[in-house]
Write an enzyme that holds these catalytic residues in place. Structure first.
Site, short mmCIF file in Angstrom:
data_model
loop_
_atom_site.label_atom_id
_atom_site.label_comp_id
_atom_site.label_asym_id
_atom_site.label_seq_id
_atom_site.Cartn_x
_atom_site.Cartn_y
_atom_site.Cartn_z
N LYS A 117 0.81 -1.21 0.00
CA LYS A 117 0.00 0.00 0.00
C LYS A 117 0.84 1.26 0.00
O LYS A 117 0.53 2.23 -0.69
CB LYS A 117 -0.92 0.01 1.22
CG LYS A 117 -2.36 0.03 0.82
CD LYS A 117 -3.31 0.11 1.95
CE LYS A 117 -4.69 0.38 1.40
NZ LYS A 117 -5.76 0.05 2.28
N LYS A 201 -5.79 -8.57 -8.00
CA LYS A 201 -7.00 -8.85 -7.21
C LYS A 201 -8.11 -7.86 -7.56
O LYS A 201 -7.83 -6.68 -7.76
CB LYS A 201 -6.58 -8.70 -5.74
CG LYS A 201 -7.60 -9.09 -4.72
CD LYS A 201 -7.05 -8.87 -3.33
CE LYS A 201 -7.00 -7.40 -2.97
NZ LYS A 201 -6.74 -7.13 -1.54
N LYS A 204 -11.55 -2.66 -4.37
CA LYS A 204 -12.32 -1.42 -4.29
C LYS A 204 -11.51 -0.23 -4.79
O LYS A 204 -12.05 0.76 -5.23
CB LYS A 204 -12.68 -1.10 -2.83
CG LYS A 204 -13.61 -2.08 -2.17
CD LYS A 204 -13.85 -1.65 -0.72
CE LYS A 204 -14.32 -2.79 0.13
NZ LYS A 204 -13.54 -3.05 1.32
P1 TYM Z 1 -11.61 -5.63 2.86
O1 TYM Z 1 -12.58 -4.58 3.25
O2 TYM Z 1 -10.52 -5.29 1.93
O3 TYM Z 1 -12.37 -6.87 2.23
C1 TYM Z 1 -13.48 -7.45 2.88
C2 TYM Z 1 -13.51 -8.95 2.67
O4 TYM Z 1 -13.57 -9.25 1.27
C3 TYM Z 1 -12.50 -10.12 0.94
N1 TYM Z 1 -12.03 -9.78 -0.41
C4 TYM Z 1 -11.93 -10.65 -1.41
N2 TYM Z 1 -12.20 -11.97 -1.48
C5 TYM Z 1 -11.99 -12.57 -2.67
N3 TYM Z 1 -11.52 -11.92 -3.78
C6 TYM Z 1 -11.25 -10.59 -3.74
N4 TYM Z 1 -10.81 -9.97 -4.82
C7 TYM Z 1 -11.44 -9.90 -2.52
N5 TYM Z 1 -11.26 -8.61 -2.13
C8 TYM Z 1 -11.63 -8.56 -0.83
C9 TYM Z 1 -11.43 -9.87 1.97
O5 TYM Z 1 -10.55 -10.97 2.09
C10 TYM Z 1 -12.26 -9.64 3.21
O6 TYM Z 1 -12.63 -10.88 3.78
N6 TYM Z 1 -8.57 -6.04 6.78
C11 TYM Z 1 -9.89 -6.39 6.29
C12 TYM Z 1 -11.03 -5.91 7.13
C13 TYM Z 1 -11.03 -6.34 8.57
C14 TYM Z 1 -11.28 -7.64 9.06
C15 TYM Z 1 -11.22 -7.52 10.49
C16 TYM Z 1 -11.54 -8.87 8.46
C17 TYM Z 1 -10.82 -5.52 9.64
N7 TYM Z 1 -10.94 -6.23 10.80
C18 TYM Z 1 -11.42 -8.63 11.30
C19 TYM Z 1 -11.73 -9.97 9.30
C20 TYM Z 1 -11.67 -9.85 10.70
C21 TYM Z 1 -10.05 -5.77 4.91
O7 TYM Z 1 -9.45 -4.79 4.58
O8 TYM Z 1 -11.01 -6.33 4.17
#
Ligand code: TYM
Length: 338
Positions: A117, A201, A204
């Protein structure tokens, strides 16, 4: 190994930093729905994580409603699972501070998402972005969650959560105090790739709106994006091995399989030998069939932000009851005066 003997609980979180896309749905939310019938579940819109990079305040609030509405539209039931915003449960921040004192700098230095990032511009990154995975560990462990449904990109953060739990248990001579949370990653859709680049990937933050199918896309937009998806000139192979080195083709086959409940091999048994002129319309139809109704419900819910706010606030109260108790136990273990 943890000697944890408490109840099984599920927690996961999604950042309100952009529109909810097919990767979020297949990698995370769809699993949230499956798990809610069998477990105590906590699903969190992680607004405190979102502000580790600049967010326009009005937009942040809107996106928080959008993510919560997406949970509901996809089938998460607020009677079965707590749906809430992270900042609505103070215990997350409180435990995160204590975990900042448990986690080691060396552990955070190894986090690849941080490195990716910030690139070369580390000096200008927020301190919050660096300690982001520590807050994530607090999100999970403040409920003593045992299972965490996520996509593949969260694997390293989950390992860090396990390390923090283990070190806390060890340092405070409290074996089994925290569980070592298990990531639930496996399954189709754990890593959905961009429609414009099969090696990146779906994300967003992708500048190209055509890279993602959003849950809010209507059926025509879905069809247009699938039609425009990058492919190669060859027909689909009949065997999975033939997808080797064909990242875009593999991704589209994977999406079709994840949505239809078929393995890649079954998808290829059906479409092997056909060109994308045949496969893309079938895929567009499949995506529209599965995502279209979620989009309709999402639009209905987004028109009623007061309803969504009510769900979040009620969920935050439910979650706080569990989380406050865990933080009280943690303070006791650490030696803070009650
Ligand atoms: P975030 O907001 O980037 O994504 C949310 C969830 O979507 C999954 N994901 C994907 N799965 C498959 N293919 C993709 N291209 C893809 N893009 C995103 C992510 O793996 C995630 O499950 N750090 C985390 C948020 C978080 C969190 C937590 C997750 C904060 N605290 C506690 C689990 C437990 C994040 O940025 O997810």
């Amino acid at each position: 190994m943890s000697d944890y003997k408490g109840p099984e609980r599920v927690l996961s979180g999604i950042q309100p930093s952009g529109g909810m896309h097919l990767g979020n749905y297949l990698g995370a939310i769809r699993k949230f729905v499956e798990l809610q019938d069998r477990h105590d579940c906590f699903y969190c819109v992680v607004d405190m994580h979102a502000i580790t990079v600049w967010q326009d305040p009005a937009k942040l609030r809107e996106q928080t409603f959008h993510i919560a509405a997406s949970f509901l539209a996809a089938g998460v039931d607020p009677k079965k699972a707590a749906i809430f915003h992270q900042s609505g449960v103070r215990a997350h921040a409180e435990l995160a501070w204590i975990f900042n004192c448990v986690a080691r700098l060396g552990w955070l230095d190894r986090m690849t998402q941080f490195k990716d990032k910030v690139g070369k511009d580390k000096e200008r990154a927020s301190v919050g972005l660096y300690t982001y995975p520590v807050l994530q560990a607090a999100d999970i462990l403040v409920y003593k969650a045992t299972h965490v449904p996520v996509g593949e990109d969260q694997k390293q953060h989950l390992e860090l959560s396990r390390d923090i739990a283990g070190k806390f248990n060890h340092d405070f001579d409290a074996p089994g105090f925290f569980p070592l949370p298990e990531p639930l990653i496996k399954g189709p859709g754990a890593r959905v790739m961009s429609l414009r680049d099969g090696t990146a990937k779906m994300s967003k933050s992708d500048p190209s709106a055509n890279a993602c199918v959003y849950l809010s896309d209507d059926r025509d937009t879905i069809a247009r994006k699938i039609k425009k998806a990058k492919t190669d000139p060859d027909a689909l192979p009949s065997e999975v091995a033939g997808l080797e080195g064909r990242a875009e083709a593999a991704n589209l086959v994977g999406i079709y399989g994840a949505l239809s409940g078929k393995s890649d091999a079954d998808v290829l048994a059906e479409f092997g030998g056909q060109g994308f002129g045949v496969f893309k319309p079938a895929l567009a139809e499949m995506v529209a069939e599965k995502i279209g109704p979620i989009g309709d419900e999402l639009r209905r819910l987004e028109a009623d932000p007061d309803y969504v706010r009510g769900i979040l606030c009620e969920g935050a109260q439910t979650a706080s009851v569990v989380a406050d108790k865990v933080v009280d136990e943690v303070k006791q273990a650490v030696g803070f005066v009650a």
